[in-house]
Design an enzyme around this catalytic site. Structure first.
Site, PDB file in Angstrom:
ATOM      1  CB  SER A 128      -0.953   0.016   1.265  1.00  0.00           C
ATOM      2  OG  SER A 128      -1.513   1.459   1.416  1.00  0.00           O
ATOM      3  CE1 TYR A 141      -4.488  -2.386   4.988  1.00  0.00           C
ATOM      4  CE2 TYR A 141      -3.221  -0.116   4.396  1.00  0.00           C
ATOM      5  CZ  TYR A 141      -3.749  -1.190   3.969  1.00  0.00           C
ATOM      6  OH  TYR A 141      -4.231  -1.479   2.763  1.00  0.00           O
TER       7      TYR A 141
END
Length: 229
Positions: A128, A141
């Site tokens: 990401s 995350y």
């Protein structure tokens, strides 16, 4: 593997979102996607497995390899999140993000390695933009995706010349990933998010390179992406 032969590809998280877009792109390109997900992936073969359970993920991967007599690629697209201040996120929720996003990725790749080496196959990991940039209330995350970045780079160095490794870092996408979040953790209504099908094309490009030619890393995001640079 020639430029036009995709072959059998395990896609984690193939039941929805980016994983599904990748599986559909693989199928459209003449490959055979096999989904690993906690939900059934309609339209193509799938294994029901909770990727937070590393042992179960390895076993499911082994079953796919046995059924197909080998494997050409793994795309680790499964992902989950748990937003909020560290002290307010239940430990089991925080740990699950790490278990699915990082440990699940490693488990599937680990189990697939012998088969991938036989065909000089490929691994595509999905990190990401938050694997290289940190934001508040995103410790789980960011930890998981920073981990995927480190894992992928180390794996590429470790397996150079034996398998291909691509690290893909998408920005925000038009998927259900944000649906269950509190409003303050959702993209604004006017956010320009990328269609997952466009990100899937980057995966397809990586999978279709001739043997010995690698797309090592790629970041795919809308030009107005707020999390990059």
């Amino acid at each position: 593997m020639s430029e036009t032969e995709i072959g059998t590809v395990i896609v984690t998280g193939a039941a929805s979102g980016l994983g599904r877009a990748i599986a559909e792109a693989v199928k459209s390109a003449g490959g055979e996607p096999v989904g690993l997900d906690i939900q059934s992936a309609d339209g193509f073969e799938s294994e029901l497995v909770d990727l937070a359970d590393s042992a179960a993920a390895e076993t499911a991967t082994a079953r796919v390899i046995e059924r197909h007599g080998g494997l050409d690629a793994v795309v680790a697209a499964a992902g989950t999140d748990s937003c909020g201040p560290l002290e307010k996120i239940p430990a089991e929720d925080w740990n699950r993000v790490i278990a699915v996003n990082l440990m699940g990725t490693a488990a599937v790749v680990r189990a697939a390695m012998p088969a991938l080496e036989q065909r000089r196959g490929r691994v595509v990991t999905i990190a990401s933009t938050l694997g290289v940039r940190a934001l508040p209330d995103a410790t789980a995350y960011c930890a998981s995706k920073f981990g995927v970045v480190g894992f992928s780079r180390a794996l590429a160095a470790e397996t150079a010349g034996r398998i291909g490794v691509t690290l893909l870092m998408p920005g925000g996408m038009q998927t259900a990933f944000f649906d269950d979040r509190e409003e303050k953790y959702k993209p604004p209504a006017d956010a320009k998010l990328a269609p997952p099908e466009e990100v899937a094309q980057a995966v397809l490009f990586a999978l279709s390179r001739p043997a010995g030619i690698e797309l090592r890393e790629a970041l795919v995001a809308p030009s107005t992406e707020s999390s990059w640079p």
